[in-house]
Design a protein around this motif. Sequence first.
Motif, short mmCIF file in Angstrom:
data_model
loop_
_atom_site.label_atom_id
_atom_site.label_comp_id
_atom_site.label_asym_id
_atom_site.label_seq_id
_atom_site.Cartn_x
_atom_site.Cartn_y
_atom_site.Cartn_z
N ILE A 221 0.84 -1.19 0.00
CA ILE A 221 0.00 0.00 0.00
C ILE A 221 0.88 1.24 0.00
O ILE A 221 2.08 1.18 0.26
CB ILE A 221 -0.96 0.04 1.21
N SER A 222 0.27 2.38 -0.28
CA SER A 222 0.97 3.66 -0.31
C SER A 222 0.80 4.38 1.02
O SER A 222 -0.19 4.16 1.73
CB SER A 222 0.44 4.53 -1.44
N GLN B 114 -2.66 5.49 2.75
CA GLN B 114 -3.76 4.63 2.30
C GLN B 114 -4.37 3.93 3.51
O GLN B 114 -3.66 3.32 4.32
CB GLN B 114 -3.23 3.60 1.30
N LYS B 115 -5.69 4.00 3.65
CA LYS B 115 -6.35 3.50 4.85
C LYS B 115 -7.02 2.14 4.67
O LYS B 115 -7.45 1.54 5.64
CB LYS B 115 -7.37 4.52 5.33
N ASP C 154 -6.99 -0.56 -3.10
CA ASP C 154 -6.04 -0.37 -4.20
C ASP C 154 -4.70 -1.03 -3.92
O ASP C 154 -3.69 -0.71 -4.58
CB ASP C 154 -5.84 1.12 -4.47
#
Length: 405
Positions: A82-83, A86-87, A91
């Motif tokens: 994840i980025s 990001q929660k 994605d």
Amino acid sequence: MPIRTASLALAGSLVLASVVLVPPSYGISDQTQAPAAPASTPVALKPVGVVKAISGNVITLATDAGPTINVVVQNSARLVRISPGQKDLKDAAPIQLQNVQVGDRILARGKPSDDGKSVEASSIVLMKESDVAAKQERDQEDWQKRGVGGLVSKVDPASGTITVAAPVIGDAKPVTIHVSKSTIIRRYSPDSVKFDDAKPATIDQVNVGDQLRARGVRSADGTELAADEVVSGAFRNVAGLVISTDAASSTVTVMDLASKKPLTLRVTADSQLHKLPPMVAQRIASRLRGGSPDGANPGSGGGPSANTGQSAPERTAGGARPGGSPDFQQMLKRMPAVTIADLQKGDAVMIVTTQGSATTQPTAITLLSGVEPILSASPNSNRAAMLLSPWNLGGGADAAAGANQ
């Protein structure tokens, strides 16, 4: 110029405001949603931290909670990336174990061993170290461009406004910060300046005298800001004389000139210790008295930074540098760093510390020596109160970041 103890004692009530904060972990925490494990897999642990080593399918993880554990990645484990910020995993991108590297942050989910020293991971959420660094840099720039900070002079919860006092040196004006329902507000714990330790808060918890940093949309004249994010904390401010130092225990004991009592402070790897060269201290002292040894008008922005070999930066309508930090903060970063061993008995120091508690000593956040001329320059006022304000968010001496988690 010789220092009179009486003058220093009067200056002991000066409030400083320079806090350098450790950057946040940017997203991965034990609240991050991990991939669902197979129904047959008992899940009892979700360690999160930084990868320290990798050997085969075993990841050595330095957890945020403190202990180091081994994460044994099962063949059937699901790994995703994840980025920062990001929660959820909507994605998230599937990855392989070989994509995990030392320095990355991971959240593992799986069954702990009986001794609690390892976990059989059925799923792993990864955040790359490079992604975190890039996010920190972007947020640092945003805090600089859209941020304001300093000491809180007024709070009005009813109207949702917080007033931050103007800095001592320069032509800046007080800034009114407007807080809305969408504003993210955080507050630091009494004994930490780590962003990760800041808890969700409300405007009612912000008090006069607090140190505060906010970022958002400024008005054209720079005197108002519609805040997207606010972080504040109550930190102790001390002017004193060094009584003793103990490098072995990493402590400094000073005589607090306001309370006239000794105070022992912890010095950690995150503590910022600097010394002002005599000429710089004298120039600042002259500015505090209303003089201008460099020929510039007081408050013109020439300031103490002129002695660093760099020209004074252009200032915005609100008096801040285009980067968001006042001249003194930029100058302070370039001042010589010192260690506990460099401090001598009788040295005058200005210190920002955590509040401490009944069981823990206060921790030095910023300690500035070589300040004798400054303390003697305004013993009957608090004009020096905001010399080190606004404090900075970020790692090391850099201004920083406050990514939402």
